[in-house]
Design a protein around this motif. Structure first.
Motif, mmCIF file in Angstrom:
data_model
loop_
_atom_site.group_PDB
_atom_site.id
_atom_site.type_symbol
_atom_site.label_atom_id
_atom_site.label_comp_id
_atom_site.label_asym_id
_atom_site.label_seq_id
_atom_site.Cartn_x
_atom_site.Cartn_y
_atom_site.Cartn_z
ATOM 1 N N GLN A 116 1.957 5.720 3.371
ATOM 2 C CA GLN A 116 1.051 5.097 4.340
ATOM 3 C C GLN A 116 -0.387 5.580 4.134
ATOM 4 O O GLN A 116 -1.324 4.782 4.169
ATOM 5 C CB GLN A 116 1.516 5.380 5.776
ATOM 6 C CG GLN A 116 2.829 4.736 6.121
ATOM 7 C CD GLN A 116 2.759 3.227 6.072
ATOM 8 O OE1 GLN A 116 1.817 2.625 6.569
ATOM 9 N NE2 GLN A 116 3.736 2.609 5.451
ATOM 10 N N ARG A 117 -0.550 6.876 3.891
ATOM 11 C CA ARG A 117 -1.897 7.417 3.638
ATOM 12 C C ARG A 117 -2.487 6.820 2.359
ATOM 13 O O ARG A 117 -3.649 6.432 2.316
ATOM 14 C CB ARG A 117 -1.871 8.935 3.546
ATOM 15 C CG ARG A 117 -1.701 9.632 4.878
ATOM 16 C CD ARG A 117 -1.931 11.127 4.796
ATOM 17 N NE ARG A 117 -1.124 11.813 3.803
ATOM 18 C CZ ARG A 117 0.099 12.295 4.002
ATOM 19 N NH1 ARG A 117 0.687 12.156 5.187
ATOM 20 N NH2 ARG A 117 0.754 12.908 3.034
ATOM 21 N N ALA A 118 -1.684 6.740 1.316
ATOM 22 C CA ALA A 118 -2.165 6.183 0.043
ATOM 23 C C ALA A 118 -2.499 4.705 0.199
ATOM 24 O O ALA A 118 -3.506 4.238 -0.331
ATOM 25 C CB ALA A 118 -1.111 6.378 -1.046
ATOM 26 N N THR A 120 -3.492 3.190 2.861
ATOM 27 C CA THR A 120 -4.733 3.093 3.637
ATOM 28 C C THR A 120 -5.947 3.311 2.736
ATOM 29 O O THR A 120 -6.964 2.630 2.870
ATOM 30 C CB THR A 120 -4.726 4.110 4.791
ATOM 31 O OG1 THR A 120 -3.608 3.843 5.621
ATOM 32 C CG2 THR A 120 -5.992 4.042 5.605
ATOM 33 N N LYS A 121 -5.842 4.235 1.797
ATOM 34 C CA LYS A 121 -6.957 4.527 0.897
ATOM 35 C C LYS A 121 -7.220 3.370 -0.066
ATOM 36 O O LYS A 121 -8.341 3.193 -0.529
ATOM 37 C CB LYS A 121 -6.693 5.805 0.111
ATOM 38 C CG LYS A 121 -6.774 7.030 0.975
ATOM 39 C CD LYS A 121 -6.560 8.293 0.187
ATOM 40 C CE LYS A 121 -6.684 9.483 1.127
ATOM 41 N NZ LYS A 121 -6.689 10.741 0.423
ATOM 42 N N GLN A 122 -6.204 2.580 -0.384
ATOM 43 C CA GLN A 122 -6.378 1.449 -1.292
ATOM 44 C C GLN A 122 -7.122 0.303 -0.637
ATOM 45 O O GLN A 122 -7.693 -0.532 -1.293
ATOM 46 C CB GLN A 122 -5.041 0.964 -1.826
ATOM 47 C CG GLN A 122 -4.433 1.903 -2.828
ATOM 48 C CD GLN A 122 -3.121 1.371 -3.372
ATOM 49 O OE1 GLN A 122 -2.570 0.415 -2.870
ATOM 50 N NE2 GLN A 122 -2.636 2.006 -4.411
ATOM 51 N N GLU A 123 -7.043 0.224 0.688
ATOM 52 C CA GLU A 123 -7.695 -0.867 1.411
ATOM 53 C C GLU A 123 -9.144 -0.625 1.471
ATOM 54 O O GLU A 123 -10.082 -0.884 1.201
ATOM 55 C CB GLU A 123 -7.140 -0.963 2.839
ATOM 56 C CG GLU A 123 -5.684 -1.336 2.852
ATOM 57 C CD GLU A 123 -5.073 -1.237 4.234
ATOM 58 O OE1 GLU A 123 -5.749 -0.832 5.179
ATOM 59 O OE2 GLU A 123 -3.901 -1.560 4.369
#
Length: 123
Positions: A116-118, A120-123
């Motif tokens: 989920q953290r990763a 979010t960073k891609q968005e």
């Protein structure tokens, strides 16, 4: 080790990368629809083998009870296959119980906090 090599060599390099090279980047490497078609069929075959092994396994993840690097690699490849619209057809070709197992596995992996953290960073 064997499973990691299979995913890297057969699913990524011999399937997904062929699509990337000869369809998405065809203007640079040459558009070769026959190669992409063969790569897609190969992806389906490899997915069937891995998904069947997952179903027959002893845990929630590819190597058993614990999440590992091979799960990260596999989920990455499944996401790539989704992005090029290969995954829906590949799932349909699986036996219903194997498909359900794979869908639950993918949901389980994607629900992990680190994923989920990763994402979010891609968005």
């Amino acid at each position: 080790e064997q499973l990691t090599h299979c995913i890297v060599a057969e699913m990524d390099a011999q399937s997904l990368w062929i699509h990337r090279k000869h369809e998405a980047l065809g203007q640079f490497f040459g558009s070769i629809p026959e190669a992409v078609s063969h790569a897609r069929a190969h992806f389906n075959n490899v997915l069937k083998v891995i998904a069947t092994e997952l179903k027959a396994g002893d845990g929630d993840y590819l190597l058993g009870a614990d999440f590992s690097a091979v799960d990260i690699l596999f989920v990455h490849c499944l996401g790539w296959a989704e992005s090029i619209e290969w995954l829906p057809d590949a799932l349909v070709a699986l036996e219903p119980d194997v498909r359900q197992c794979l869908e639950q596995y993918l949901a389980r992996c994607r629900s992990r906090a680190a994923f989920q953290r990763a994402a979010t960073k891609q968005e």
